[in-house]
Design a protein around this motif. Sequence first.
Motif, PDB file in Angstrom:
ATOM      1  N   SER A 291       0.823  -1.212   0.000  1.00  0.00           N
ATOM      2  CA  SER A 291       0.000   0.000   0.000  1.00  0.00           C
ATOM      3  C   SER A 291       0.855   1.259   0.000  1.00  0.00           C
ATOM      4  N   TYR A 332      -3.079  -1.063  -5.237  1.00  0.00           N
ATOM      5  CA  TYR A 332      -4.350  -0.793  -4.550  1.00  0.00           C
ATOM      6  C   TYR A 332      -5.318  -1.956  -4.736  1.00  0.00           C
ATOM      7  N   ARG A 336      -7.473  -3.843  -1.871  1.00  0.00           N
ATOM      8  CA  ARG A 336      -8.767  -3.153  -1.838  1.00  0.00           C
ATOM      9  C   ARG A 336      -9.786  -3.874  -0.955  1.00  0.00           C
ATOM     10  N   ALA A 339      -9.122  -3.462   2.717  1.00  0.00           N
ATOM     11  CA  ALA A 339      -9.500  -2.132   3.196  1.00  0.00           C
ATOM     12  C   ALA A 339     -11.008  -1.994   3.339  1.00  0.00           C
ATOM     13  N   LYS A 342     -12.682  -3.027   6.584  1.00  0.00           N
ATOM     14  CA  LYS A 342     -12.238  -2.373   7.815  1.00  0.00           C
ATOM     15  C   LYS A 342     -13.225  -1.300   8.279  1.00  0.00           C
ATOM     16  N   GLY A 346     -12.956   2.276   6.065  1.00  0.00           N
ATOM     17  CA  GLY A 346     -12.424   1.534   4.932  1.00  0.00           C
ATOM     18  C   GLY A 346     -13.327   1.630   3.717  1.00  0.00           C
ATOM     19  N   LEU A 401      -4.602   4.839   3.102  1.00  0.00           N
ATOM     20  CA  LEU A 401      -4.819   3.423   2.819  1.00  0.00           C
ATOM     21  C   LEU A 401      -4.059   2.511   3.781  1.00  0.00           C
ATOM     22  N   THR A 402      -2.785   2.790   4.012  1.00  0.00           N
ATOM     23  CA  THR A 402      -1.978   1.899   4.860  1.00  0.00           C
ATOM     24  C   THR A 402      -2.518   1.850   6.281  1.00  0.00           C
ATOM     25  N   ILE A 404      -5.424   2.163   7.316  1.00  0.00           N
ATOM     26  CA  ILE A 404      -6.682   1.422   7.365  1.00  0.00           C
ATOM     27  C   ILE A 404      -6.451  -0.087   7.285  1.00  0.00           C
ATOM     28  N   ILE A 405      -5.605  -0.525   6.374  1.00  0.00           N
ATOM     29  CA  ILE A 405      -5.479  -1.973   6.160  1.00  0.00           C
ATOM     30  C   ILE A 405      -4.671  -2.666   7.254  1.00  0.00           C
TER      31      ILE A 405
END
Length: 407
Positions: A291, A332, A336, A339, A342, A346, A401-402, A404-405
Amino acid sequence: MPRSRQATTRTPVSRPARRRLTAAAGSLAGTAALAVALTGCVPNQATASDEAIAVTLSDDTCTVSTNTAKAGPITFQVTNTGTDVNEFELLATDKLRIVGEKENIGPGTTVNYVVQLAEGDYFSACRVGMVGEPAHVAKFTVAPGSGTTVSQSESKQVAQAVANYAGYVKDQSGALLTATKTFAAAYAGGDDAAARAQYAAARSFYERIEPTAEQFGDLDPALDLREADLAEGQEWTGWHRIEKDLWAPAGYTPSDAATRTQLADKLVTDTQRLYDLVHAKDFTLTIDQISNGAIGLMEEVAGSKITGEEEAFSHTDLQDFQANLEGAQVAYGVVRDIAEQKGSSGKDVVAKLDGEFRTIEKTLAQYRSGDGFVSYTELSTEQVKELSDQVNALSEPLSHLTSIIVK
């Protein structure tokens, strides 16, 4: 991105210089200057976080508020109080391998950088101007985690995402090696027309996986260093050195046959080295590296492609732009679904990213010409502004993004 850094000294690469316009930018200097102002650091502005570890960078210091953390996702809130662009790094025990880094932290900017670290000993460091060796290297210890449980299904999903992306990197490196050999043969043989026709398409394989190539110490500068970024006395090799021969500016004498052979051979050798490294049994990735790689690719677009500085002689910047975008989309894409599961945050980020990727892809497609794109010099100020605005619009949700995942 796994920083399996080589023991050789990392060649200084001035990423900030990629933001500075050079004479080679041609008649669109004003347009590029506008793009620089537009891209800025807005996508990376951070909000306050009680859980983040504060890092303060200046022209003379690199201070981390604590030298310990618990294993798992760790957020560093990095503030640059200096006058130059800076870079924050986390190094392995050998002080050579980079296990995480956040580049292009501009003066007066605060960014959140999230990295997943296992229990063990590391070192924090910074690079003022993003050149030279890491400075202010300090020990950073990661203790056992807090026991947060990851479901078996999510663990499998993460493992599959990592395997899928690793496969993509290997496929792209193989295609790059094949295309590079053909291109290098044409260049060394003096067939400039064939080499010019192959140049941008061959480079696309590299541009899609550039964050991975940057993990391996001196490989990225050996392959992709621009003339504007050269340090005094530094040897210049790679794609852009050859680019200058193929699109020779006024007053420049292209290389002779012997020099061309040397440059072509080194380009192939360095590309083979990249191929070997990503196909090695110990080549590994983590989900946050994937990510963060997507984020890094769009930062590449904002830092050099949107300004027309990357391809100073061929002006094939839009093809590089497309390749960076494609690489970011793949990275991504493999994370995806993780994410999206989440929670509401997310789902919101995924919805925004899906839309912004479609928008910028549609706009960029307007500039296609045959198998490639129009020259960057054909873009108007308004067209550059539109692309720049869309890069910023995509980069903002991508920057989350990072975090979140890995939560």
